[in-house]
Design an enzyme around this catalytic site. Structure first.
Site, PDB file in Angstrom:
ATOM      1  N   ASP A 157       0.845  -1.204   0.000  1.00 42.58           N
ATOM      2  CA  ASP A 157       0.000   0.000   0.000  1.00 42.58           C
ATOM      3  C   ASP A 157       0.868   1.236   0.000  1.00 42.58           C
ATOM      4  OD1 ASP A 157      -2.161  -1.631   0.158  1.00 42.58           O
ATOM      5  OD2 ASP A 157      -2.478  -1.344   2.309  1.00 42.58           O
ATOM      6  N   GLU A 158       1.913   1.181   0.824  1.00 46.13           N
ATOM      7  CA  GLU A 158       2.820   2.303   0.920  1.00 46.13           C
ATOM      8  C   GLU A 158       3.376   2.650  -0.464  1.00 46.13           C
ATOM      9  OE1 GLU A 158       6.696   3.147   3.604  1.00 46.13           O
ATOM     10  OE2 GLU A 158       5.537   1.392   4.162  1.00 46.13           O
ATOM     11  N   GLY A 159       3.794   1.611  -1.178  1.00 45.64           N
ATOM     12  CA  GLY A 159       4.327   1.808  -2.521  1.00 45.64           C
ATOM     13  C   GLY A 159       3.268   2.340  -3.474  1.00 45.64           C
TER      14      GLY A 159
END
Ligand SMILES: *[C@@H]1O[C@H](CO)[C@@H](O)[C@H](O)[C@H]1NC(C)=O
Ligand SMILES: *[C@@H]1O[C@H](CO)[C@@H](O)[C@H](O)[C@H]1NC(C)=O
Ligand SMILES: *[C@@H]1O[C@H](CO)[C@@H](O)[C@H](O)[C@H]1NC(C)=O
Ligand SMILES: *[C@@H]1O[C@H](CO)[C@@H](O)[C@H](O)[C@H]1NC(C)=O
Length: 397
Positions: A157-159
């Site tokens: 998700d961060e990416g």
């Protein structure tokens, strides 16, 4: 008389249309706000975003009103005193509240997303991680904002959200063209995102071919287009983890590609060979010389050599950037005034501000009002001139 009447009606119509248009341009539109806490491994940051209330489904209208660095270490460092993790957020929150009109505060969506530091802590001792989440939830829950929750973000998700932030900030998802239409820039202009936090590193891009490992694929639909990105997060390959492996010890606050390369003057598109030479040259300087060159200036001075070498190795040997592809990397802290990171993409997604379907209405509408205004102005001019010349003839007669 009929002509004068017609010109009056047309003139009035033009005036009304102009006022309608002017109202949306000149009157300060109501601003809306959103707050995202980025609870990273080495520190927490607060980002306050704002956008005109009437344009929330547009693009390129969200701006960053505040970036505040929370005092002290990342929330995962408060395992022995979770309450302090919550308290540590107060200072930045108060700074943000000052910028939000009182009537808007309760309507301000507020999120806390925790990343690699908390992922590591949860692996180590999940009850400690739970206590910390409970403590920050308590503090944010009783603050005068619309708190949506605190959660652990998966590396993917961060990416993916980082990728959305960068491409949104650069106007690569959808663009308002000078002809007054929404256009989708060609897919080739999309950029990939690389990010190095304190305890993990992410890479996200639209691959040239199909993605074989489905666990590294993220699909989303933004503004009517489908995107399929490859995203991978490497836990423990963030900078601090690498440094602590080198027994240099965990350093606080400060992360990523940008700061190291900024210090080394390598952010303006230098070739790979230059980056390589610069980093090695810096590493070979004696500590005495380095200290003397940057007196008391930088508390991270001792880390730049290791950091620089690590970034070089990761990008070249890890991700396979070559002398040819290296110049396509841009080391940036911001895009269009927005700090690059996952926070904006996360907020845009959770608040539904990037609609799945292409926005059509409001720009198109204001464009047609503008066209109508011009038509009526021309019509008015024609009828007024017509009336004047009739009068003129009449007087002469
Ligand atoms: C934006 O989109 C959401 C969901 O599609 C909708 O509910 C909302 O009314 C839209 N806002 C504006 C200003 O068009
Ligand atoms: C996790 O932390 C709690 C509270 O600090 C402690 O009581 C417990 O023993 C720890 N559990 C493990 C598996 O280390
Ligand atoms: C970067 O450039 C500045 C100004 O040109 C210079 O003072 C500084 O020493 C350079 N930094 C490094 C690490 O070479
Ligand atoms: C955005 O949020 C929706 C739910 O609101 C979710 O289904 C979707 O996967 C999210 N997008 C990304 C990129 O994670």
């Amino acid at each position: 008389m009929a002509l004068l009447g017609a010109s009056g009606v047309a003139g009035l119509t033009a005036l009304i249309l102009l006022l309608v248009e002017a109202a949306s341009v000149l009157l300060p539109a109501d601003l809306k706000f959103g707050i995202v806490f980025d609870a990273g491994s080495s520190h927490t940051s607060l980002f306050l975003y704002q956008w005109p209330a009437d344009k929330e489904n547009g693009t390129g209208v969200v701006s960053q009103a505040l970036a505040c660095q929370v005092e002290g270490p990342g929330i995962s460092s408060y395992a022995s005193d979770p309450a302090q993790a919550g308290e540590s957020l107060q200072g930045c929150l108060e700074e943000a509240l000052v910028l939000i009109p009182e009537a808007q505060r309760r309507k301000t969506p507020t999120f806390l997303g925790a990343t690699a530091g908390m992922r590591l802590l949860r692996q180590k001792n999940s009850s400690q991680a739970r206590d910390i989440f409970a403590a920050v939830t308590q503090v944010l829950g009783r603050s005068p904002v619309d708190f949506w929750g605190a959660e652990l973000l998966a590396g993917q998700d961060e990416g993916a959200f980082g990728w959305i932030t960068v491409n949104y900030g650069l106007g690569m998802l959808v663009k308002y063209s000078f002809t007054g239409e929404w256009i989708r820039p060609p897919e080739e202009t999309l950029v990939g995102a690389l990010d190095m936090g304190g305890a993990s590193t992410q890479i996200t891009f639209v691959p040239g071919g199909p993605i074989s490992d489905k666990s590294t694929q993220a699909d989303f639909r933004l503004y009517g287009s489908d995107y399929s990105v490859y995203t991978h997060s490497y836990l423990c390959f963030g900078r601090d983890q690498m440094l602590s492996r080198l027994l240099i010890g965990l350093v606080q606050a400060f992360s990523n590609f940008y700061y190291t390369f900024h210090f080394l003057n390598l952010t303006s598109g230098q070739p790979l060979s230059t980056a390589n030479a610069t980093i090695w040259e810096f590493c070979q300087r004696s500590w005495k010389l380095v200290e003397a060159s940057y007196p008391g200036q930088d508390r991270w001075l001792r880390d730049y050599c290791a950091s620089g070498l690590y970034i070089l190795t990761l990008l070249r040997d890890g991700y396979g950037f070559s002398e040819e592809t290296w110049p396509t990397i841009q080391f940036r802290k911001q895009a269009d005034g927005i700090d690059i990171g996952w926070t904006l993409g996360y907020m845009l997604n959770l608040t539904g501000m990037i609609p799945a379907e292409a926005p059509a209405q409001w720009r198109a509408q204001s464009h047609s009002i503008w066209v109508a205004t011009v038509v009526f102005l021309v019509l008015t001019l024609v009828t007024v001139l017509g009336a004047a010349s009739v009068q003129l003839f009449w007087v002469q007669d």
